[in-house]
Design a protein around this motif. Structure first.
Motif, PDB file in Angstrom:
ATOM      1  N   LEU A 244      -6.333   2.551  -8.945  1.00  0.00           N
ATOM      2  CA  LEU A 244      -5.317   3.225  -8.136  1.00  0.00           C
ATOM      3  C   LEU A 244      -4.976   4.571  -8.769  1.00  0.00           C
ATOM      4  O   LEU A 244      -4.880   4.685 -10.000  1.00  0.00           O
TER       5      LEU A 244
ATOM      6  N   THR B  38      -0.113   6.514  -6.291  1.00  0.00           N
ATOM      7  CA  THR B  38      -0.005   5.184  -5.692  1.00  0.00           C
ATOM      8  C   THR B  38       0.633   4.205  -6.663  1.00  0.00           C
ATOM      9  O   THR B  38       1.467   3.376  -6.272  1.00  0.00           O
TER      10      THR B  38
ATOM     11  N   PHE C 245       0.651  -5.820  -2.262  1.00  0.00           N
ATOM     12  CA  PHE C 245       0.278  -5.318  -3.581  1.00  0.00           C
ATOM     13  C   PHE C 245      -0.617  -6.300  -4.334  1.00  0.00           C
ATOM     14  O   PHE C 245      -1.407  -5.897  -5.189  1.00  0.00           O
TER      15      PHE C 245
ATOM     16  N   ASP D 187      -3.119  -7.949  -3.046  1.00  0.00           N
ATOM     17  CA  ASP D 187      -4.487  -7.577  -2.681  1.00  0.00           C
ATOM     18  C   ASP D 187      -4.867  -6.221  -3.270  1.00  0.00           C
ATOM     19  O   ASP D 187      -6.007  -5.996  -3.678  1.00  0.00           O
ATOM     20  N   LEU D 188      -3.906  -5.318  -3.306  1.00  0.00           N
ATOM     21  CA  LEU D 188      -4.203  -3.956  -3.744  1.00  0.00           C
ATOM     22  C   LEU D 188      -4.613  -3.886  -5.213  1.00  0.00           C
ATOM     23  O   LEU D 188      -5.438  -3.054  -5.594  1.00  0.00           O
TER      24      LEU D 188
ATOM     25  N   ALA E  18     -11.155  -4.813  -4.576  1.00  0.00           N
ATOM     26  CA  ALA E  18     -10.821  -3.836  -3.539  1.00  0.00           C
ATOM     27  C   ALA E  18     -11.408  -2.466  -3.840  1.00  0.00           C
ATOM     28  O   ALA E  18     -11.678  -1.673  -2.934  1.00  0.00           O
TER      29      ALA E  18
ATOM     30  N   VAL F 265      -9.358   0.015  -0.836  1.00  0.00           N
ATOM     31  CA  VAL F 265      -8.148   0.621  -1.400  1.00  0.00           C
ATOM     32  C   VAL F 265      -7.449   1.556  -0.404  1.00  0.00           C
ATOM     33  O   VAL F 265      -6.239   1.429  -0.179  1.00  0.00           O
TER      34      VAL F 265
ATOM     35  N   LEU G 156      -5.715  -0.483   2.334  1.00  0.00           N
ATOM     36  CA  LEU G 156      -4.578  -1.249   1.841  1.00  0.00           C
ATOM     37  C   LEU G 156      -3.401  -0.358   1.467  1.00  0.00           C
ATOM     38  O   LEU G 156      -2.246  -0.749   1.634  1.00  0.00           O
ATOM     39  N   VAL G 157      -3.671   0.829   0.963  1.00  0.00           N
ATOM     40  CA  VAL G 157      -2.576   1.762   0.656  1.00  0.00           C
ATOM     41  C   VAL G 157      -1.856   2.163   1.945  1.00  0.00           C
ATOM     42  O   VAL G 157      -0.620   2.189   2.002  1.00  0.00           O
TER      43      VAL G 157
ATOM     44  N   ALA H 287       0.178  -0.755   3.025  1.00  0.00           N
ATOM     45  CA  ALA H 287       1.356  -0.939   2.178  1.00  0.00           C
ATOM     46  C   ALA H 287       2.475   0.026   2.553  1.00  0.00           C
ATOM     47  O   ALA H 287       3.652  -0.350   2.607  1.00  0.00           O
TER      48      ALA H 287
END
Length: 353
Positions: free
Chosen positions: A168, A172, A296, A298-299, A304, A315, A318-319, A322
């Motif tokens: 990340l 993020t 988070f 999963d993130l 990922a 990623v 998912l961001v 989120a």
């Protein structure tokens, strides 16, 4: 499982075990637990094909299919499974399992706006579904709204995991840790709200009912898909996962009114859940989503970082998810006593908060 090998084996199974002439088989980026494909067969018909990853519980998959059939037999719109030459709903002769389904044309609820008409249609189908599944298995006691001790520990641990996730970027990581601290600070208020919620209504439900598992054709629900194996869960949380998701809450500024459309339609098709209990849906959604580490968890998974940008677990995807989810959670905290009174009027129940 290498995608090319799985595609070839799946195509061969559709030919040998299902007797189909497959013209095309392509993978689609949908679903997290399975590899999903669309097959075009002779005559131009399409099928949805679900490949279960190696080691998956195929008995659980069969149980989920049985629950889907039970719902459909009661008039709930669903996709339907095909049986292989031996009459099995899950074909297991490949070293992994697969199931083939009728293809339902339409748009998933996470790709179209959940306007008032779609919320109303979803409420009707959900009410019908829960009314049908209430007869599937007897409810079990002991279900809790939130385990706040566990939530506090999970959120605290997740802050460190987010800050240390190497895949990340810094922005993020800082943003994610800030969101989790925001949720942690609100747990005392969550505790107060949970104490005032009605006794949880529990029964067998769909199990994974979010907008991505609802297919709309125009303004109407065409099918509910991807049932979980039958288990007793909270009825209101299943409703809230769709009605209070970011796809519903952020569609426009009139979410409380659209929520009223969904719950009134639900009530018209299912009188098992009292109107006063249904009115607790937004308060429950506020509590459970605040007390959660989703998405988070999963993130921060290393896997990922290695997926393509179009994959639902990548990623970037998912961001974005989120950010949208947190915006919806913040909006739920703006849901007021005045909104609650208006919803209770729509449902025809007395004021209580």
């Amino acid at each position: 499982m290498p995608a090319v090998g799985v595609t070839q084996l799946t195509k061969q199974a559709l030919v040998d075990a299902y007797g189909l002439h497959v013209l095309e088989l392509r993978r689609i980026h949908a679903g997290l637990a399975t590899i999903n494909m669309v097959a075009t067969v002779a005559g131009g018909d399409r099928l949805f094909v679900k490949v279960y990853r190696r080691g998956a519980d195929l008995d659980a998959a069969r149980a989920a299919i049985e629950l889907t059939r039970y719902a459909n037999a009661g008039g709930v719109p669903t996709a339907l499974p095909l049986c292989d030459a031996r009459g099995a709903t899950v074909h297991a002769g490949l070293g992994f399992g697969l199931s083939a389904w009728t293809f339902v044309d339409g748009d998933c609820g996470d790709t179209v706006g959940l306007d008032a008409a779609r919320m109303r249609s979803l409420g009707e189908v959900l009410g019908h579904l829960h009314d049908r599944l209430a007869t599937y298995r007897r409810a079990e006691p002991g279900v809790r709204w939130c385990d706040l001790v566990r939530s506090r520990a999970s959120i605290t641990a997740m802050i460190d995991q987010v800050l240390q996730a190497p895949h990340l970027d810094r922005a993020t990581r800082v943003w994610g840790a800030g969101v989790l601290r925001w949720r942690l600070a609100r747990l005392p208020q969550v505790d107060e709200i949970v104490a005032g919620l009605p006794e949880p209504a529990v029964q067998v439900v769909h199990g994974d009912l979010h907008p991505g598992n609802v297919i709309f054709r125009g303004e109407r629900v065409a099918a509910l898909i991807d049932f979980e194996p039958p288990a007793v869960r909270q009825v209101l949380w299943e409703i809230a996962r769709a009605a209070c998701s970011q796809y519903a809450v952020l569609h426009d500024g009139r979410w409380p009114q659209r929520l009223g459309c969904l719950l009134r339609a639900y009530r018209s098709c299912n009188s098992r859940v009292p109107a006063g209990v249904l009115a607790a849906v937004p308060w429950l959604a506020r509590c459970v989503m605040t007390a959660s580490v989703t998405p988070f968890d999963d993130l921060v998974e290393g896997r990922a970082a290695h997926l393509a940008a179009g994959d639902p677990l990548s990623v970037p995807a998912l961001v974005r998810y989120a950010h949208a989810r947190q915006e919806a959670v913040a909006r739920l905290w703006e849901y007021s006593d005045d909104d609650d009174q208006a919803l209770r009027q729509v449902l025809g129940c007395r004021a209580s908060r």
